[in-house]
Design an enzyme around this catalytic site. Structure first.
Site, PDB file in Angstrom:
ATOM      1  N   HIS A 198      -3.387  12.311 -14.917  1.00 22.77           N
ATOM      2  CA  HIS A 198      -3.671  11.684 -16.230  1.00 22.77           C
ATOM      3  C   HIS A 198      -5.171  11.394 -16.379  1.00 22.77           C
ATOM      4  CE1 HIS A 198       0.734  10.860 -16.351  1.00 22.77           C
ATOM      5  NE2 HIS A 198       0.557  10.544 -15.080  1.00 22.77           N
TER       6      HIS A 198
ATOM      7  N   LYS B 218     -32.244  17.840 -22.807  1.00 25.21           N
ATOM      8  CA  LYS B 218     -30.913  18.400 -22.635  1.00 25.21           C
ATOM      9  C   LYS B 218     -30.849  19.584 -21.663  1.00 25.21           C
ATOM     10  CE  LYS B 218     -27.480  17.603 -24.315  1.00 25.21           C
ATOM     11  NZ  LYS B 218     -26.746  17.585 -25.588  1.00 25.21           N
TER      12      LYS B 218
END
Ligand code: ARG
Length: 454
Positions: free
Chosen positions: A155, A282
């Site tokens: 999960h 980035k």
């Protein structure tokens, strides 16, 4: 005039002819088409259906055409529709009369089915090579990281500690199944439809087994009508490609997450990353994202070909010409993704410290803590409840299980003793999972060894 133009009173509309032509994409089959025609001509000559000299002229003409295509000296025409008629027309230009005998006891229907099967077989061999290289890249990283702890998730929540090697070997197994799946498809593709004619067989004394031998097919088709109408092999091939892309995509999804600041488990190499046109800081994992994105294309190829085939009456219908673009697209996409992925994972930097730090969070040793109480005689359900309460206490105090003090533990359950802390160390928890197929270092080393032997 078209090769089939005998019964027509006028030429086909030029725009429509260009629209219906498949040469723009099926030229990819030229090698297989030439190989198939040479085998067919040899078979015809052996059976005395055409003259041996004619067969020889056909063969040398075709070999010359193959050479010229490879050298980029041939231009195909829409007028000749597809690769089969283009090559036949070229052959006729080059060798004249004998070329006109080549299409005896053959139809484009069995011809295209044979060509496509040959192409798929060759392509599977290429894919197998790429998959093997990919698996050995994973294996190389796994070997170096059998003791590198990281969180195992369910999960997307911290579950139990595992090693990076164990996690990567899970992908190794997926890609091994992909190989097996492609071999399986290979087996069913390895059946020669040539000699089935248009749909009903042919009225000549052919020797299909001989042609199959020349072409390296393991078997010949049993029913001519099925042979010319069947595209299961292409569907199965694309299906195997779609499953393999799904595996690549799952891995890429994780690598993208792992590249984030939140995880920082890995850093993509500069050579596999891109920057931003506006944000100077980035560094984006674009290649992993593209592989994930291209998975959708291959799913589309699969749905496309399935839908094309779904309502086709027997036998050949022109709809089936639409099988090729999905097939070629799935192939090109999968092969490029396999090789980019292999390079990308081989070059990425792994950060074991970040993995180990993350593994400390989230009480991943709670199951082992419960197992400890079980070893002291408590039923598992009871132990589960006790550790659950202890976890709740630790969450409130902001401490890890191993930071709870013994006197407190003894208050909760008298079974807690000093040895508890040793049992719930993360590496100990990992190595305790020594069941067959478990994450214990010794087990993963076994798995790697078996993989290397393969
Ligand atoms: N280009 C065609 C295809 O790919 C070849 C077979 C054509 N056969 C025919 N009867 N029109 O399907």
């Amino acid at each position: 005039m078209k090769l089939w133009g005998g019964r027509f009173g006028k030429d086909m509309d030029a725009d429509v002819s260009a629209w219906a032509a498949s040469i723009g994409f099926d030229k990819l089959l030229y090698k297989e088409d030439i190989e198939g025609s040479i085998a067919h001509a040899k078979m015809l000559a052996k059976q005395g259906i055409i003259d041996g000299g004619d067969a020889a002229r056909i063969e040398s003409g075709l070999l010359g055409i193959a050479e010229d295509i490879e050298a980029g000296k041939v231009s195909f025409s829409d007028e000749n529709e597809d690769v089969h008629m283009n090559i036949e027309a070229l052959l006729t230009e080059r060798v004249g009369e004998p070329a006109k005998r080549l299409h005896t006891a053959r139809s484009r229907n069995d011809q295209v089915a044979a060509d496509t099967r040959l192409w798929v077989k060759n392509d599977i061999l290429e894919i197998e090579g790429l998959l093997a290289a990919l698996r050995s890249a994973l294996l190389g990283i796994a070997k170096a990281h059998t003791a590198t702890l990281m969180p195992g998730y369910t999960h997307m929540q911290h579950a139990q500690p595992v090693s990076l090697a164990f996690h990567l070997m899970a992908y190794y197994e997926m890609f091994l199944r992909d190989s097996a799946r492609f071999w399986d498809v290979y087996g069913r593709t390895d059946v020669m439809p040539l000699g089935s004619g248009a749909l009903a067989g042919v009225s000549y004394d052919t020797d299909r087994r001989y042609a199959a031998e020349l072409l390296g097919f393991a078997d010949i088709s049993a029913n001519a009508m099925d042979a010319v109408s069947d595209r299961d092999f292409a569907i199965e091939y694309i299906s195997a490609a779609a499953i393999c892309m799904m595996h690549l995509s799952r891995s890429c999804e994780e690598l993208i997450l792992w590249s984030s600041q939140e995880f920082a488990f890995i850093e993509m190499d500069d050579s596999f990353s891109t920057g931003s046109s506006i944000m100077p800081q980035k560094k984006n994992p674009d290649m992993a994202e593209l592989i994930r994105g291209k998975t959708g294309r291959v799913y589309g190829d699969l749905i496309g070909i399935l839908t094309t085939m779904k309502a086709l009456p027997l036998a050949y219908n022109k709809d089936m010409q639409e099988d090729k673009e999905p097939l070629f697209d799935a192939s090109a996409t999968l092969k490029s993704c396999l090789s980019v992925y292999t390079g990308m994972v081989g070059a990425m930097k792994i950060k074991p410290d970040a993995m180990a730090a993350a593994a400390k969070k989230g009480f991943m040793n709670a199951t082992d803590a419960a197992d400890y109480l079980v070893s002291k005689g408590l039923p598992f359900r009871k132990a589960h409840e006790i550790i659950g309460k202890l976890v709740a206490y630790c969450v409130e105090k902001g401490i890890a299980l191993e930071e709870a003090e013994l006197p407190l533990l003894e208050q909760i359950a008298p079974e807690f003793e000093e040895g508890f802390f040793e049992k719930i160390g993360l590496k100990a928890c990992m190595d305790a999972k020594a069941s067959q197929g478990g994450t214990a270092e010794a087990r993963v080393l076994e798995e790697i060894k078996a993989a290397e032997k393969r």
